[in-house]
Write a protein that holds these residues in place. Structure first.
Motif, PDB file in Angstrom:
ATOM      1  N   THR A  71     -20.017  23.523   9.958  1.00 44.83           N
ATOM      2  CA  THR A  71     -19.749  23.900  11.309  1.00 44.83           C
ATOM      3  C   THR A  71     -18.523  24.562  11.086  1.00 44.83           C
ATOM      4  O   THR A  71     -17.238  24.105  10.238  1.00 44.83           O
ATOM      5  CB  THR A  71     -19.397  22.955  12.355  1.00 44.83           C
ATOM      6  N   LEU A  72     -18.159  25.696  11.318  1.00 52.89           N
ATOM      7  CA  LEU A  72     -16.864  26.427  11.140  1.00 52.89           C
ATOM      8  C   LEU A  72     -16.577  26.410  12.725  1.00 52.89           C
ATOM      9  O   LEU A  72     -17.135  27.119  13.535  1.00 52.89           O
ATOM     10  CB  LEU A  72     -17.016  27.905  10.741  1.00 52.89           C
ATOM     11  N   THR A  73     -15.085  26.175  12.985  1.00 49.80           N
ATOM     12  CA  THR A  73     -14.635  25.953  14.293  1.00 49.80           C
ATOM     13  C   THR A  73     -13.449  26.734  14.294  1.00 49.80           C
ATOM     14  O   THR A  73     -12.536  26.641  13.294  1.00 49.80           O
ATOM     15  CB  THR A  73     -14.347  24.339  14.519  1.00 49.80           C
ATOM     16  N   ILE A  74     -13.169  27.727  15.275  1.00 52.27           N
ATOM     17  CA  ILE A  74     -11.926  28.316  15.451  1.00 52.27           C
ATOM     18  C   ILE A  74     -11.273  28.157  16.720  1.00 52.27           C
ATOM     19  O   ILE A  74     -12.122  28.307  17.822  1.00 52.27           O
ATOM     20  CB  ILE A  74     -12.389  29.851  15.565  1.00 52.27           C
ATOM     21  N   ARG A  75     -10.319  27.453  16.711  1.00 52.31           N
ATOM     22  CA  ARG A  75      -9.653  27.069  17.902  1.00 52.31           C
ATOM     23  C   ARG A  75      -8.582  28.111  18.620  1.00 52.31           C
ATOM     24  O   ARG A  75      -7.785  28.648  17.612  1.00 52.31           O
ATOM     25  CB  ARG A  75      -8.868  25.749  17.717  1.00 52.31           C
ATOM     26  N   GLY A  76      -8.595  28.357  19.811  1.00 49.47           N
ATOM     27  CA  GLY A  76      -7.358  29.469  20.186  1.00 49.47           C
ATOM     28  C   GLY A  76      -8.013  30.835  19.719  1.00 49.47           C
ATOM     29  O   GLY A  76      -7.138  31.266  19.240  1.00 49.47           O
TER      30      GLY A  76
END
Lengths: 106, 118
Positions: A71-76
């Motif tokens: 999983t690639l997660t991009i916060r904000g």
């Protein structure tokens, strides 16, 4: 041949968290990298070795790999993050790409 | 800083040979896998093949009969030849550097668009 499966598209509101998945058999046994591709530009690696972030990539980008899914997660998430994202692995002495996920920030 | 720069004709006629070169700077040619990747318009990334510094190659089975990748250690560059091209070979072509061991693409060239048309 080995296959990596990604959702074709993901939508996220600005400032929220986007998650892009990449699935493959026994994926946890492989290293995954993620590459950001914007129209008219060459790809840029944003995550390597599952969770490592190259210098110059914002901290809001993170990665994980467990079981059969990375999983690639991009916060904000920001408007500038709108792009196609590709996961990449190595299998049988060959580079393997997922089909790509179009991230829309709206 | 590692830099890769593709060069070659932007237009190739059907049935002819597509030839591209990738100049490497900022690193030695050893240790890595030097790779060609393409992206047809509106489609995803496709691995074409790679070569290591000793000249060992591996190619995408779907292209293997038409592809040759070679390396010139003296010029610090590697090359792609794709013969008998058709319109389906129209794409942006990228050279890239793959790190041995972890096998991730660490560096990309800026890419070059090759159109197959008469």
């Amino acid at each position: 041949s080995y296959e990596l499966t990604q959702p074709p598209s993901v939508s996220v509101s600005p400032g929220q968290t986007a998650s892009i998945t990449c699935s493959g058999e026994r994926l946890r046994e492989k290293y995954i990298s993620w590459h950001q591709k914007k129209p008219g530009q060459s790809p840029v690696m944003v995550i390597y070795e599952d969770r490592e972030r190259p210098s110059g990539i914002p901290e809001r980008f993170s990665g994980s790999n467990s079981g059969n899914t990375a999983t690639l997660t991009i916060r904000g998430t920001q408007a500038m993050d709108e792009a196609d994202y590709y996961c990449q692995a190595w299998d049988s002495s060959a580079v393997v790409f997922g089909g790509g996920t179009k991230l829309t920030v709206l | 800083q590692v830099q890769l720069q593709e060069s070659g004709p932007g237009l190739v006629k059907p049935s002819e040979t597509l030839s591209l070169t990738c100049a490497i700077s900022g690193t030695s040619i050893s240790t890595y896998f030097w790779t060609w990747i393409r992206q047809p318009p509106g489609k995803g990334l496709e691995w074409i093949g790679h070569i290591d510094y000793s000249g060992r190659t591996n190619y995408n089975p779907s292209l293997k009969s038409r592809v040759t990748i070679s390396v010139d250690t003296s010029k610090i560059q590697f090359s792609l030849k794709l013969n008998s091209v058709t319109a389906a070979d129209t794409a942006a072509y990228y050279c890239a550097r793959v790190i041995s061991g972890s096998y991730f693409i660490a560096s990309w060239g800026q890419g070059t668009l090759v159109t197959v048309s008469s």
